[in-house]
Design a protein around this motif. Structure first.
Motif, PDB file in Angstrom:
ATOM      1  N   PRO A  21       0.718  -1.327   0.090  1.00 50.51           N
ATOM      2  CA  PRO A  21       0.134   0.111  -0.063  1.00 50.51           C
ATOM      3  C   PRO A  21       0.577   1.116  -0.019  1.00 50.51           C
ATOM      4  CG  PRO A  21      -0.765  -1.521   1.870  1.00 50.51           C
ATOM      5  CD  PRO A  21       0.597  -2.153   1.239  1.00 50.51           C
ATOM      6  N   MET A  22       1.904   1.423   0.681  1.00 52.51           N
ATOM      7  CA  MET A  22       2.954   2.403   0.768  1.00 52.51           C
ATOM      8  C   MET A  22       3.389   2.615  -0.595  1.00 52.51           C
ATOM      9  SD  MET A  22       6.280   3.412   1.057  1.00 52.51           S
ATOM     10  CE  MET A  22       6.947   1.745   1.116  1.00 52.51           C
ATOM     11  N   LEU A  23       3.728   1.710  -1.341  1.00 53.40           N
ATOM     12  CA  LEU A  23       4.347   1.814  -2.402  1.00 53.40           C
ATOM     13  C   LEU A  23       3.192   2.184  -3.831  1.00 53.40           C
ATOM     14  CD1 LEU A  23       6.267  -1.670  -3.090  1.00 53.40           C
ATOM     15  CD2 LEU A  23       7.239   0.782  -2.998  1.00 53.40           C
ATOM     16  N   ARG A  24       2.220   1.874  -3.489  1.00 51.01           N
ATOM     17  CA  ARG A  24       1.118   2.397  -4.297  1.00 51.01           C
ATOM     18  C   ARG A  24       0.852   3.958  -4.082  1.00 51.01           C
ATOM     19  NH1 ARG A  24      -2.184  -2.709  -2.953  1.00 51.01           N
ATOM     20  NH2 ARG A  24      -2.120  -3.817  -4.916  1.00 51.01           N
ATOM     21  N   ARG A  25       0.935   4.386  -2.779  1.00 52.55           N
ATOM     22  CA  ARG A  25       0.857   5.711  -2.717  1.00 52.55           C
ATOM     23  C   ARG A  25       1.882   6.529  -3.160  1.00 52.55           C
ATOM     24  NH1 ARG A  25      -0.973   3.583   2.337  1.00 52.55           N
ATOM     25  NH2 ARG A  25       1.057   4.143   3.229  1.00 52.55           N
ATOM     26  N   ALA A  26       3.243   6.017  -2.970  1.00 51.44           N
ATOM     27  CA  ALA A  26       4.257   6.784  -3.276  1.00 51.44           C
ATOM     28  C   ALA A  26       4.357   6.749  -4.771  1.00 51.44           C
ATOM     29  CB  ALA A  26       5.597   6.091  -2.780  1.00 51.44           C
ATOM     30  N   ILE A  27       4.167   5.698  -5.546  1.00 50.89           N
ATOM     31  CA  ILE A  27       4.070   5.823  -7.146  1.00 50.89           C
ATOM     32  C   ILE A  27       3.149   6.499  -7.414  1.00 50.89           C
ATOM     33  CG2 ILE A  27       4.177   4.279  -8.997  1.00 50.89           C
ATOM     34  CD1 ILE A  27       5.821   1.976  -7.219  1.00 50.89           C
ATOM     35  N   GLY A  28       1.847   6.235  -7.042  1.00 48.86           N
ATOM     36  CA  GLY A  28       0.812   7.173  -7.664  1.00 48.86           C
ATOM     37  C   GLY A  28       0.993   8.625  -7.395  1.00 48.86           C
ATOM     38  N   ARG A  29       1.629   9.221  -6.331  1.00 45.54           N
ATOM     39  CA  ARG A  29       2.122  10.404  -6.373  1.00 45.54           C
ATOM     40  C   ARG A  29       3.043  11.082  -7.434  1.00 45.54           C
ATOM     41  NH1 ARG A  29       2.275   9.906  -0.694  1.00 45.54           N
ATOM     42  NH2 ARG A  29       4.286   9.533  -0.620  1.00 45.54           N
ATOM     43  N   ARG A  30       4.046  10.230  -7.994  1.00 47.38           N
ATOM     44  CA  ARG A  30       4.803  10.336  -8.860  1.00 47.38           C
ATOM     45  C   ARG A  30       4.442   9.949 -10.266  1.00 47.38           C
ATOM     46  NH1 ARG A  30      10.154   7.957  -6.263  1.00 47.38           N
ATOM     47  NH2 ARG A  30      10.366   9.384  -4.458  1.00 47.38           N
ATOM     48  N   TRP A  31       3.601   8.883 -10.239  1.00 45.50           N
ATOM     49  CA  TRP A  31       3.058   8.521 -11.620  1.00 45.50           C
ATOM     50  C   TRP A  31       1.449   8.365 -11.383  1.00 45.50           C
ATOM     51  CZ3 TRP A  31       5.947   7.649 -15.742  1.00 45.50           C
ATOM     52  CH2 TRP A  31       5.409   6.960 -16.829  1.00 45.50           C
ATOM     53  N   GLY A  32       0.702   9.354 -11.877  1.00 48.49           N
ATOM     54  CA  GLY A  32      -0.668   9.110 -11.573  1.00 48.49           C
ATOM     55  C   GLY A  32      -1.441   8.550 -12.655  1.00 48.49           C
ATOM     56  N   GLY A  33      -0.920   7.727 -13.804  1.00 53.54           N
ATOM     57  CA  GLY A  33      -1.398   7.266 -14.919  1.00 53.54           C
ATOM     58  C   GLY A  33      -2.165   5.917 -14.448  1.00 53.54           C
ATOM     59  N   ALA A  34      -2.628   5.190 -15.371  1.00 54.41           N
ATOM     60  CA  ALA A  34      -3.218   3.951 -15.343  1.00 54.41           C
ATOM     61  C   ALA A  34      -2.078   2.691 -15.119  1.00 54.41           C
ATOM     62  CB  ALA A  34      -3.918   3.736 -16.486  1.00 54.41           C
ATOM     63  N   ASP A  35      -1.092   3.157 -15.389  1.00 49.85           N
ATOM     64  CA  ASP A  35       0.034   2.036 -15.164  1.00 49.85           C
ATOM     65  C   ASP A  35       0.776   2.025 -13.852  1.00 49.85           C
ATOM     66  OD1 ASP A  35       0.002   1.687 -17.909  1.00 49.85           O
ATOM     67  OD2 ASP A  35       1.608   3.076 -18.512  1.00 49.85           O
ATOM     68  N   CYS A  36       0.336   2.736 -12.928  1.00 47.34           N
ATOM     69  CA  CYS A  36       0.578   2.634 -11.492  1.00 47.34           C
ATOM     70  C   CYS A  36       0.887   1.500 -10.826  1.00 47.34           C
ATOM     71  CB  CYS A  36      -0.190   3.651 -10.280  1.00 47.34           C
ATOM     72  SG  CYS A  36       0.428   3.832  -8.948  1.00 47.34           S
ATOM     73  N   GLU A  37      -0.316   0.515 -11.154  1.00 49.58           N
ATOM     74  CA  GLU A  37      -0.430  -0.815 -10.496  1.00 49.58           C
ATOM     75  C   GLU A  37       0.766  -1.457 -11.067  1.00 49.58           C
ATOM     76  OE1 GLU A  37      -1.131  -3.945  -7.945  1.00 49.58           O
ATOM     77  OE2 GLU A  37      -1.741  -1.389  -7.601  1.00 49.58           O
ATOM     78  N   ASP A  38       1.042  -1.573 -12.516  1.00 51.50           N
ATOM     79  CA  ASP A  38       1.877  -2.289 -13.006  1.00 51.50           C
ATOM     80  C   ASP A  38       3.364  -2.039 -12.551  1.00 51.50           C
ATOM     81  OD1 ASP A  38       0.218  -3.399 -14.725  1.00 51.50           O
ATOM     82  OD2 ASP A  38       0.369  -1.988 -16.215  1.00 51.50           O
ATOM     83  N   ILE A  39       3.520  -0.724 -12.358  1.00 52.24           N
ATOM     84  CA  ILE A  39       4.866  -0.252 -11.636  1.00 52.24           C
ATOM     85  C   ILE A  39       5.096  -0.778 -10.452  1.00 52.24           C
ATOM     86  CG2 ILE A  39       6.498   1.966 -11.129  1.00 52.24           C
ATOM     87  CD1 ILE A  39       4.736   3.273 -13.225  1.00 52.24           C
TER      88      ILE A  39
END
Length: 173
Positions: A21-39
């Protein structure tokens, strides 16, 4: 992470459950696109692959965030390449074009004339054009078959194509 490195599967499972969950939040802030979960998944795969490199004497989060930063950068490069090569007006999102393929702007020429022009090339150029352009062999495969170096093949195919263009233009006049 240290316990996971020692083979404690339960500790590894808890670690992944806590950091996801922490990665999802951190990556979501930097990468708001639909590919966030893939990253996020790429980060978790990378973490799994390189978990043996973690030094338990050092803080875990900076090590994890470095992995995440590299995966975000990889995603940005991939996205940039995809954007350059895609034609969005032809994607399903925007509907299909009226025609299935572009019509050539100029006639394709006489295939018999092209065969004769290829046959008139010097042996090395003819073989390079045949293997690399007509049979679509890789440079490595063509080098193995001809005994020529990769560099010599590149030169031969370049010169061969240049000669073919000149021969085809000459016969069009």
């Amino acid at each position: 992470m240290a316990a996971a490195q020692d083979g404690d599967g339960a500790a590894y499972g808890r670690l992944l459950a806590e950091i996801t969950p922490m990665l999802r939040r951190a990556i979501g802030r930097r990468w708001g696109g639909a590919d966030c979960e893939d990253i996020v998944q790429e980060v978790l795969i990378s973490l799994h692959r390189v978990r043996h490199t973690y030094d338990p004497g050092r803080p875990f989060m900076p090590w994890l965030m470095a992995i995440a930063q590299f995966r975000v950068a990889d995603a940005a490069r991939k996205s940039a390449r995809r954007t350059v090569h895609e034609r969005p007006e032809w994607s399903f999102e925007f509907g299909l074009p009226d025609v299935a393929a572009d019509e050539p702007d100029e006639p394709q020429g006489d295939p018999q004339l092209l065969r004769r022009a290829i046959a008139n090339l010097p042996e090395g150029q003819r073989r390079a054009v045949q293997l690399l352009k007509l049979e679509e062999c890789s440079l490595k495969e063509a080098a193995a078959e001809t005994g020529m170096s990769v560099g010599a093949l590149k030169v031969a195919v370049h010169r061969g194509l240049k000669a073919l263009r000149a021969a085809m233009k000459k016969t069009e006049r």
